[in-house]
Design a protein around this motif. Structure first.
Motif, PDB file in Angstrom:
ATOM      1  N   LEU A  19      -3.236  -3.631  -1.459  1.00 51.20           N
ATOM      2  CA  LEU A  19      -2.010  -4.421  -1.513  1.00 51.20           C
ATOM      3  C   LEU A  19      -1.794  -5.379  -0.262  1.00 51.20           C
ATOM      4  CD1 LEU A  19       0.971  -3.681   0.029  1.00 51.20           C
ATOM      5  CD2 LEU A  19       0.769  -1.626  -1.259  1.00 51.20           C
ATOM      6  N   SER A  20      -2.773  -4.981   0.654  1.00 49.06           N
ATOM      7  CA  SER A  20      -2.790  -5.730   1.951  1.00 49.06           C
ATOM      8  C   SER A  20      -3.802  -6.829   1.855  1.00 49.06           C
ATOM      9  CB  SER A  20      -3.043  -4.828   3.097  1.00 49.06           C
ATOM     10  OG  SER A  20      -3.816  -3.710   3.070  1.00 49.06           O
ATOM     11  N   VAL A  21      -4.823  -6.812   0.917  1.00 45.48           N
ATOM     12  CA  VAL A  21      -5.701  -7.764   1.060  1.00 45.48           C
ATOM     13  C   VAL A  21      -5.686  -8.856   0.034  1.00 45.48           C
ATOM     14  CG1 VAL A  21      -7.394  -6.480   2.684  1.00 45.48           C
ATOM     15  CG2 VAL A  21      -7.604  -6.370   0.114  1.00 45.48           C
ATOM     16  N   LEU A  22      -5.029  -8.201  -1.433  1.00 39.39           N
ATOM     17  CA  LEU A  22      -5.111  -9.073  -2.565  1.00 39.39           C
ATOM     18  C   LEU A  22      -4.439 -10.502  -2.405  1.00 39.39           C
ATOM     19  CD1 LEU A  22      -5.098  -6.438  -5.325  1.00 39.39           C
ATOM     20  CD2 LEU A  22      -6.965  -7.964  -4.940  1.00 39.39           C
TER      21      LEU A  22
ATOM     22  N   PHE B  15       1.276   4.550   6.943  1.00 39.85           N
ATOM     23  CA  PHE B  15       2.446   4.005   7.698  1.00 39.85           C
ATOM     24  C   PHE B  15       1.977   2.645   8.298  1.00 39.85           C
ATOM     25  CE2 PHE B  15       5.158   3.351  11.519  1.00 39.85           C
ATOM     26  CZ  PHE B  15       6.239   3.520  10.910  1.00 39.85           C
ATOM     27  N   SER B  16       0.741   2.868   9.010  1.00 42.79           N
ATOM     28  CA  SER B  16       0.159   1.769   9.795  1.00 42.79           C
ATOM     29  C   SER B  16      -0.301   0.681   8.824  1.00 42.79           C
ATOM     30  CB  SER B  16      -0.926   2.251  10.544  1.00 42.79           C
ATOM     31  OG  SER B  16      -0.862   3.686  10.919  1.00 42.79           O
ATOM     32  N   LEU B  17      -0.746   0.900   7.628  1.00 42.62           N
ATOM     33  CA  LEU B  17      -1.121  -0.021   6.858  1.00 42.62           C
ATOM     34  C   LEU B  17       0.354  -0.723   6.229  1.00 42.62           C
ATOM     35  CD1 LEU B  17      -3.689   1.545   4.238  1.00 42.62           C
ATOM     36  CD2 LEU B  17      -3.614  -0.777   5.534  1.00 42.62           C
ATOM     37  N   LEU B  23       3.525  -7.020   9.264  1.00 46.16           N
ATOM     38  CA  LEU B  23       3.513  -8.090  10.318  1.00 46.16           C
ATOM     39  C   LEU B  23       2.611  -9.028   9.725  1.00 46.16           C
ATOM     40  CD1 LEU B  23       3.158  -5.553  13.140  1.00 46.16           C
ATOM     41  CD2 LEU B  23       5.173  -7.135  12.748  1.00 46.16           C
ATOM     42  N   VAL B  24       1.578  -8.732   8.748  1.00 40.62           N
ATOM     43  CA  VAL B  24       0.451  -9.925   8.568  1.00 40.62           C
ATOM     44  C   VAL B  24       0.776 -10.922   7.614  1.00 40.62           C
ATOM     45  CG1 VAL B  24      -1.835  -9.978   7.940  1.00 40.62           C
ATOM     46  CG2 VAL B  24      -1.180  -8.706   9.909  1.00 40.62           C
ATOM     47  N   ARG B  25       1.389 -10.479   6.402  1.00 43.31           N
ATOM     48  CA  ARG B  25       1.504 -11.009   5.111  1.00 43.31           C
ATOM     49  C   ARG B  25       2.613 -12.264   5.549  1.00 43.31           C
ATOM     50  NH1 ARG B  25      -1.919  -9.456   0.910  1.00 43.31           N
ATOM     51  NH2 ARG B  25      -1.204 -11.123   0.083  1.00 43.31           N
TER      52      ARG B  25
END
Lengths: 164, 103, 391
Positions: A19-22, B15-17, B23-25
Motif C-alpha cells: 500500500l505504500s508503493v502501489l 507503525f513506521s510504514l 507523510l509521503v503519499r
C-alpha cells in the motif's frame, strides 16, 4: 519466533509495503485489506478470536468499502497517470519514519520485557468480555455509542451536497 | 511460541510504514489509510501486551482495542466525508494542492 | 448416522502419520461439506429452472438425462470448455482474484454450521468456534469486497454500476440482518452456533421461530437473506433487462461459473443459518422422532426454505432501487431494533411467569410496530407505482 508467526508477519508486511508503493489508489486499498487479514490472524493467534473476526467485520467490510466508495467518487486524473504519487517532501517523510522506527526498536530492546507467556485455560471468552463491558466499562461504552452516532450524523452532513 | 518482542517489532514496523505513508503519499485517502495503519499497529501492541502481560484474565487490553476499533471507524467515516467535501469544492484529492490558506 | 460418520472420520484420520493428523481431520471434515453443497447447487439449479418453468407455464429443462436431471452436468461441461476471455483493459490480477475470493468465502462460511449430533454429545460440525456467528458474518461480508473487485477490475460501466448497486444493497441489508440475528444471541446467550442449536433441543415448541419476536425476526432474516444473495425480488444488481448481469458481465467460462456457484452457495449459507438459528437446526420437531438422523432433519428444513425462495422468485417482480433502500432503512432496521427490545422483555417475562404471559405481553408490541412502520414506510414514494404516461 515460530514459522506461523513469520508467515503471518510476512503477509502483513507485504500488504503494508504494497500500500505504500502501489500507484493506483484502489490497489493500495486492496492491499490494506491484506494487512487487516494478517492482523486478524495475529489476533486469533493471540487468543482473541472475537476481536480478530470483529476486525475483519469492521475494517474489511465496512471501512474498506467506505474508502473504496470515496476513491471512486473522487477521481483524480493527475495522480492516476503521470505525476509521481509521492509528495515533494517525501525524503523528509522517509527520514522521519525511519527515525521513529529506529527509536521504537531501541526502546523495544532496552525495555525489560517479560519473555514468558501466561497460559490461559481458554481463549478470552465473549461472555466475560461482555460482562466487563456492561459493568466496569459501561460509561466508556455509552460514550463510544454517542461518539459513533455523532460521527455518523456529522459525516452525513459534511458529505451532503450543498443545497445551493 | 513467539515472544512479545516479535509482536512489538512487527507493530513498530507497521507503525513506521503507516507514518511514512501518511507523510509521503499525495493522495488524501492514502494519508487516511496511513493513519489507520498506525492505529492498527497500536491495537496489535495492546493485544500483545494483554496476552503476554502478567494478568491476561483482566481483559483490559482487549476492551481498549474494542473501543479503539469503534473510534477508528468513526474517524474513517468523518475523514472520508471531509475528503469528499473538499473534492466537491476544489475537485482535488491531492493534499499538496489544497493550499487555499497558504499566505 | 452421526456416529457412523464420526467413526469413519476417526478411522481414516488414524491412517495418517501423527504429524498430519490434525490436517487430515480438517480435510475430512471439509470434503463432505464441499461435496454435499456442490451437489445441492447442481440439484437446485435444475429444480429452480423446472419450478420457474412450471410457474411460467412452460416445461423447463427436460432433455438431458431422466426428466432433465443431468442438465447441470451439461451446463458445467459447457462452462468449463468455454473460452476464458479477459477484457484488454481489465486489471488482470484483480479480475482473476475476484471470483476466487468470492467462491472461497462462500465455502468458508459453512465451516461453523452444525449438521448433527452423536448421542455421546459430539457435534457434526467442521469447527466449533466460540464466536461462530461473528465468523459467519465476517467471512460472509467479504463477498462485498469480491463484488467490488469484480466490478472495478472489469473496466466496464455496467459492471461498475452493478457492483455499486450490489454493495449498496448488501450493506443496507446487513444491518437489519445482524440485528435480527442478535435477538437469538440475546436469548441463547452465546455466539456459538452449536450452543444456539443446543438451546432449541427437545421439540418444536422450543424453536426460536415459535415466539413472537422469533417469528418476526425469522421473516426479517429471510428477506435480508434474499437481498444479501442478490436474488429476486432484490436482484437489481444483476438485472438482466437493465444492466445485463452487473458485476459478472465481463466474466466468461469457468470464472462465470464460479460467480454463479458463489451466489447459490451464499444463498445456501443463509438458509443453513436460518435453519440453525430459528428452526432448531438438526433437531427433530418432536423428541420421539429422534431416531431419524440429524442431517436428514437439517436438510429437510433446508429444502423447504429453498423451495420457498424459488417460489418467491417465480412470483414477485423486481423492486426499484429506492423501494429497496426504503424497505431496508425505514422498515426493517427499526423493526429489528423493536424486536431486540421485545426479545429482552420476553426473556424476563417468560422466565418469571411462563411463556403464556410472554405471548400475551410480547405479541402486541410486534404487531403494533409492524402496523406503524408498515404504514410509515409506505409513504409517497414507496406506495403503488403511478403510471404517469399510461393513464
Amino acid at each position: 519466533m515460530s514459522l506461523t508467526f513469520a508467515i503471518i508477519a510476512a503477509i502483513v508486511l507485504t500488504g503494508a509495503i504494497g500500500l505504500s508503493v502501489l500507484r493506483k489508489t484502489v490497489h493500495c486499498v486492496l492491499s490494506l485489506t491484506i494487512v487487516f487479514f494478517g492482523l486478524a490472524m495475529l489476533y486469533i493467534r493471540l487468543d482473541a478470536p472475537f476481536l480478530g473476526f470483529a476486525l475483519v467485520l469492521i475494517y474489511v467490510s465496512a471501512v474498506t468499502i467506505l474508502i473504496l466508495f470515496t476513491v471512486l467518487l473522487t477521481r483524480n486524473r493527475e495522480i492516476e497517470t503521470d505525476v509521481s504519487p509521492y509528495s515533494r517532501g517525501s525524503i523528509a517523510g522517509l527520514i522521519v519514519g525511519g527515525s521513529v522506527f529506529a527509536g521504537l526498536i531501541w526502546m523495544i530492546y532496552r525495555a525489560p520485557l517479560s519473555r514468558g507467556i501466561t497460559e490461559l485455560e481458554s481463549p478470552a471468552s465473549v461472555k466475560s468480555l461482555g460482562e466487563r463491558l456492561m459493568t466496569e466499562y459501561v460509561l466508556p461504552l455509552e460514550v463510544i455509542a454517542l461518539l459513533l452516532t455523532a460521527a455518523m450524523i456529522g459525516a452525513v452532513i459534511v458529505a451532503m451536497k450543498d443545497p445551493g | 511460541m513467539d515472544s512479545l518482542s516479535d509482536y512489538l517489532l512487527l507493530s513498530a514496523l507497521l507503525f513506521s510504514l503507516g507514518l511514512c505513508v501518511t507523510l509521503v503519499r499525495r493522495h488524501a485517502i492514502l494519508v487516511l489509510i496511513g493513519i489507520e495503519l498506525m492505529l492498527n499497529a497500536a491495537n496489535l501492541n495492546f493485544i500483545a501486551f494483554w496476552r503476554f502481560g502478567p494478568n491476561p484474565e483482566a481483559l483490559d487490553g482487549l476492551l481498549f482495542v474494542l473501543f479503539s476499533l469503534a473510534v477508528a471507524a468513526a474517524e474513517a467515516a468523518v475523514g472520508l466525508a471531509l475528503i469528499l467535501a473538499v473534492y466537491r469544492r476544489y475537485s482535488v484529492t491531492d493534499v499538496e494542492n489544497i493550499d487555499e490558506l497558504k499566505g | 448416522m452421526e456416529v457412523l460418520l464420526l467413526s469413519i472420520k476417526e478411522q481414516l484420520v488414524a491412517l495418517f502419520p501423527a504429524v498430519l493428523q490434525p490436517l487430515a481431520g480438517h480435510l475430512l471434515s471439509i470434503t463432505p461439506v464441499l461435496g454435499v453443497f456442490a451437489g445441492c447447487f447442481a440439484l437446485t439449479t435444475v429444480l429452480e429452472r423446472k419450478a420457474l418453468g412450471r410457474i411460467q407455464n412452460r416445461f423447463g429443462p427436460n432433455r438431458v438425462g431422466p426428466a432433465g436431471l443431468l442438465q447441470p452436468v451439461a451446463d458445467g461441461l459447457k462452462m468449463i470448455f468455454k473460452e476464458d476471455i479477459v477484457p484488454l483493459k481489465a486489471d488482470r490480477t484483480v479480475h482473476f482474484l475476484a471470483p476466487v475470493l468470492l467462491a472461497t468465502t462462500a465455502l468458508l462460511v459453512f465451516s461453523v454450521i452444525p449438521f448433527g449430533q452423536a448421542p455421546d454429545g459430539r457435534h457434526l460440525v467442521p469447527v466449533d468456534l466460540e464466536v461462530g456467528l461473528i465468523f459467519f458474518f465476517a467471512v460472509g461480508s467479504l463477498a462485498e469486497l469480491a463484488v467490488f473487485m469484480a466490478g472495478w477490475s472489469s473496466r466496464n460501466k455496467y459492471a461498475m454500476l452493478g457492483a455499486m448497486r450490489a454493495i449498496a444493497q448488501m450493506i443496507s441489508y446487513e444491518a437489519p440482518m445482524l440485528l435480527s440475528v442478535l435477538t437469538v444471541v440475546l436469548i441463547s446467550g452465546s455466539l456459538s452456533l452449536v450452543d444456539i442449536v443446543g438451546t432449541q433441543a427437545g421439540g418444536f415448541w422450543h424453536w426460536h421461530v415459535l415466539t413472537p419476536w422469533g417469528a418476526a425476526a425469522f421473516l426479517l432474516f429471510l428477506t435480508a437473506a434474499l437481498a444479501e444473495s442478490n436474488r429476486s425480488p432484490f436482484d437489481i444488481p444483476e438485472a438482466e433487462s437493465e444492466i445485463i448481469a452487473g458485476h459478472m458481465i465481463e466474466y466468461s467460462g469457468f470464472k462465470y461459473a464460479l460467480f454463479f456457484l458463489a451466489e447459490y452457495l451464499g444463498l445456501f449459507a443463509m438458509t443453513s443459518l436460518a435453519v440453525t438459528l430459528f428452526l432448531g437446526g438438526f433437531h427433530p420437531p418432536i423428541p420421539q422422532l429422534a431416531f431419524v438422523p440429524g442431517p436428514i432433519w437439517f436438510f429437510g428444513k433446508f429444502v423447504v426454505i429453498i423451495a420457498f425462495f424459488i417460489w418467491i422468485r417465480g412470483t414477485l417482480p423486481r423492486l426499484r432501487m429506492d423501494q429497496l433502500l426504503q424497505l431496508a432503512w425505514k422498515f426493517m432496521l427499526p423493526m429489528a431494533v423493536v424486536l431486540l427490545i421485545v426479545a429482552a422483555a420476553w426473556h424476563r417475562i417468560s422466565l418469571t411467569w411462563g411463556p403464556v404471559f410472554g405471548w400475551l405481553f410480547c405479541s402486541p408490541p410486534v404487531i403494533m410496530a409492524y402496523l406503524m412502520l408498515g404504514r410509515g414506510g409506505a409513504g409517497k414514494k414507496g406506495g403503488p407505482r403511478v403510471y404517469r404516461y399510461v393513464n
